[in-house]
Scaffold this motif. Sequence first.
Motif, mmCIF file in Angstrom:
data_model
loop_
_atom_site.group_PDB
_atom_site.id
_atom_site.type_symbol
_atom_site.label_atom_id
_atom_site.label_comp_id
_atom_site.label_asym_id
_atom_site.label_seq_id
_atom_site.Cartn_x
_atom_site.Cartn_y
_atom_site.Cartn_z
ATOM 1 N N TRP A 403 0.842 -1.200 0.000
ATOM 2 C CA TRP A 403 0.000 0.000 0.000
ATOM 3 C C TRP A 403 0.875 1.246 0.000
ATOM 4 C CZ3 TRP A 403 -5.170 0.164 -0.633
ATOM 5 C CH2 TRP A 403 -5.904 -1.003 -0.369
ATOM 6 N N LEU A 404 0.544 2.209 -0.852
ATOM 7 C CA LEU A 404 1.222 3.500 -0.895
ATOM 8 C C LEU A 404 0.328 4.561 -0.262
ATOM 9 C CD1 LEU A 404 3.481 5.452 -2.000
ATOM 10 C CD2 LEU A 404 2.017 5.708 -4.027
ATOM 11 N N ALA A 405 0.846 5.232 0.770
ATOM 12 C CA ALA A 405 0.141 6.371 1.355
ATOM 13 C C ALA A 405 0.443 7.595 0.501
ATOM 14 C CB ALA A 405 0.601 6.582 2.792
ATOM 15 N N THR A 406 -0.569 8.132 -0.174
ATOM 16 C CA THR A 406 -0.345 9.166 -1.185
ATOM 17 C C THR A 406 -0.126 10.561 -0.612
ATOM 18 O OG1 THR A 406 -2.688 9.720 -1.454
ATOM 19 C CG2 THR A 406 -1.830 7.871 -2.776
ATOM 20 N N GLY A 407 -0.626 10.824 0.598
ATOM 21 C CA GLY A 407 -0.574 12.180 1.122
ATOM 22 C C GLY A 407 -1.708 13.054 0.625
ATOM 23 N N ASP A 408 -2.591 12.501 -0.216
ATOM 24 C CA ASP A 408 -3.730 13.247 -0.752
ATOM 25 C C ASP A 408 -4.993 12.921 0.045
ATOM 26 O OD1 ASP A 408 -2.351 14.528 -2.824
ATOM 27 O OD2 ASP A 408 -2.542 12.779 -4.114
ATOM 28 N N LEU A 409 -5.768 13.941 0.366
ATOM 29 C CA LEU A 409 -7.006 13.775 1.120
ATOM 30 C C LEU A 409 -8.196 13.724 0.169
ATOM 31 C CD1 LEU A 409 -6.256 16.327 3.971
ATOM 32 C CD2 LEU A 409 -6.241 13.826 4.166
ATOM 33 N N PHE A 410 -9.089 12.758 0.397
ATOM 34 C CA PHE A 410 -10.253 12.568 -0.475
ATOM 35 C C PHE A 410 -11.516 12.350 0.343
ATOM 36 C CE2 PHE A 410 -7.268 11.922 -3.873
ATOM 37 C CZ PHE A 410 -7.985 12.204 -5.034
ATOM 38 N N PHE A 411 -12.638 12.711 -0.281
ATOM 39 C CA PHE A 411 -13.969 12.375 0.210
ATOM 40 C C PHE A 411 -14.596 11.372 -0.759
ATOM 41 C CE2 PHE A 411 -18.528 13.295 -0.538
ATOM 42 C CZ PHE A 411 -19.042 12.812 0.665
ATOM 43 N N ARG A 412 -15.267 10.363 -0.238
ATOM 44 C CA ARG A 412 -15.958 9.368 -1.065
ATOM 45 C C ARG A 412 -17.453 9.495 -0.818
ATOM 46 N NH1 ARG A 412 -18.248 4.322 -0.496
ATOM 47 N NH2 ARG A 412 -17.918 2.817 -2.200
ATOM 48 N N ASP A 413 -18.222 9.670 -1.911
ATOM 49 C CA ASP A 413 -19.665 9.790 -1.731
ATOM 50 C C ASP A 413 -20.325 8.408 -1.667
ATOM 51 O OD1 ASP A 413 -20.084 8.810 -4.320
ATOM 52 O OD2 ASP A 413 -20.471 10.768 -5.196
ATOM 53 N N GLY A 414 -21.632 8.404 -1.466
ATOM 54 C CA GLY A 414 -22.361 7.155 -1.310
ATOM 55 C C GLY A 414 -22.411 6.305 -2.557
ATOM 56 N N GLU A 415 -22.080 6.880 -3.721
ATOM 57 C CA GLU A 415 -22.099 6.138 -4.971
ATOM 58 C C GLU A 415 -20.714 5.605 -5.353
ATOM 59 O OE1 GLU A 415 -24.947 5.480 -6.545
ATOM 60 O OE2 GLU A 415 -25.901 6.516 -4.856
ATOM 61 N N GLY A 416 -19.713 5.861 -4.495
ATOM 62 C CA GLY A 416 -18.379 5.333 -4.766
ATOM 63 C C GLY A 416 -17.488 6.249 -5.575
ATOM 64 N N PHE A 417 -17.854 7.525 -5.723
ATOM 65 C CA PHE A 417 -17.023 8.478 -6.457
ATOM 66 C C PHE A 417 -16.183 9.289 -5.469
ATOM 67 C CE2 PHE A 417 -20.384 7.604 -9.528
ATOM 68 C CZ PHE A 417 -19.637 7.397 -10.685
ATOM 69 N N TYR A 418 -14.961 9.620 -5.902
ATOM 70 C CA TYR A 418 -13.979 10.254 -5.025
ATOM 71 C C TYR A 418 -13.753 11.716 -5.413
ATOM 72 C CZ TYR A 418 -12.876 5.655 -3.146
ATOM 73 O OH TYR A 418 -12.955 4.439 -2.517
ATOM 74 N N TYR A 419 -13.569 12.564 -4.375
ATOM 75 C CA TYR A 419 -13.401 13.999 -4.555
ATOM 76 C C TYR A 419 -12.138 14.449 -3.819
ATOM 77 C CZ TYR A 419 -18.352 13.641 -5.830
ATOM 78 O OH TYR A 419 -19.551 13.285 -6.415
ATOM 79 N N PHE A 420 -11.218 15.082 -4.534
ATOM 80 C CA PHE A 420 -9.968 15.556 -3.937
ATOM 81 C C PHE A 420 -10.240 16.714 -2.992
ATOM 82 C CE2 PHE A 420 -6.236 18.420 -4.130
ATOM 83 C CZ PHE A 420 -5.268 17.561 -3.629
#
Length: 530
Positions: A403-420
């Motif tokens: 596993w690579l820890a990217t350092g990037d923060l994301f939000f995941r919605d209920g449909e499985g899509f990711y937001y930076f």
Amino acid sequence: MSGAGRSDRSRGRDSNLGYWLRDAAEAFPGRVALIDLSGPVPREVTYAEIDERMDRVANLLSDAGIGAGDRFVLSVGNRFEFVEILFGGMRCGAVPVPLNFKLSEDSLAHIVRDAACRAAFVETAATERSVAVVERLGIERRWDVGGDGMGGERGGAGWLDYESALAGSSPRFDPPRLDARRPAFQPYTSGSTGKPKGVVLSHEGQLWWVRCLRKYWPADPGDRALVAVPLYHKNAMAGAIKPLLQAGASVVILPGFSPEPFLRALSGYRCTQVGAVPAVFAMVLDRMDLIEKLDFSALRKVTLGSAPVQPELMDAVERAFDIEVGESYGLTEGGPVMIGPGPDGRPTPRGSCGAAWPEGEIKLVRDGSEDPEYGELWVRNPGVTTGYHNLPEVNAARIRDGWLATGDLFFRDGEGFYYFRGRTDDMFNSGGENIYPKEVEDLLLSHPDVRDATVVPVPHALKGAVPAAVVRLRTEATVTAESLKRYTLERGPAYAHPRRIAIVEEMPLTGVGKVDRAAILGVLGDGGAG
């Protein structure tokens, strides 16, 4: 030749990223692969020609004693030779080290020393800092790229003309058998300290990445992409060069970006797709007079990435070109991470980078535990770096059980899509370029009149954010803010120079003695930069 000999060579090619273009070259030998606009007249390069030139590069390096595992400098601007040297070098097992030649001379020297480069391909007419570093570090095997092909030492003592040397090397190369886990190439990316980190990418992982492109982002032989961002960036390689050239399509290469040449090439060459950092299209939209005049009817795909993308910008680009615009996410050391539209065909919501890549794993981690909705993005797939070069402590901190820890923060919605949502450290992105405040602070502190400096990002209309600085001077110093700006421009990359500098008598501090960055923004005014 015996069947066993042919089998050996085939196995050598199958495990070597340098041969990813060979199938297309055999299927479409006369088709144009690259259209290079860096010279006074366009240069069209066919699949057969570039494949042969890659073999010549491999022979050129082998004849110079450069082979499996040896690193070499690649400091060339946006021209077709970059592509042939990058992959041709891999064919003999050598490891290209592409340079961001906009970096400071000290940063470039760190990269070349850290990688222990034994040879160099440098466009001496365009990358002066790289020339100085290669000469200062005494790299003996060095070729000047982009000359007139007349031979001689164009770049000065010890520089050989690349085109003449290439013509003298054999057009056929028998590949060695390499372990698929061997390094294919080693780009550098800045770390949390501001020092560039070498990202080791294996043949095995990158070939898996190429197969994924073919499966999930297939191109058509009739497609044509435009590249105006630097070829040493992942945006260009992953978004245009690899997906299109493995399909028999073509890529138009601009030497750099400015709005009018960009729009005229996009229209005149009937490009079907283009990818760029958001700042490129923010500037393009200032030329609506030209957009309304030119024909973009061939254009089917626009992708923005490598920096945060504002939904308002995507809306404006869609209106201007009457085409759907997508947002991408990726990182040099992480392989493919997200895909949009979703694997089941669902459209990607505005503001999202997409859904999880079907053949990779991703998770969000917050406070040391997995979180389904918000946290630092961790990724695991065959394309993840095998490790940061010469940095065991960084590897231990960032790579765990694959596993690579990217350092990037994301939000995941209920449909499985990711937001930076940002970074875990203080790095910020300015028009597609990563900037670490400490690197800019160190540059300011190298000035004899500067005693202390703090750099923070402030909003910018085109680039999203740019550096600004608060500086405390030494007693009796006479330097001005404008002269400090010029100082940083002359010694570092232009994109990293502070757009605003405030000189103060005391640096604002918090109660525990750390620099108060909120107060710094107050000193700088409203935080904006034009």
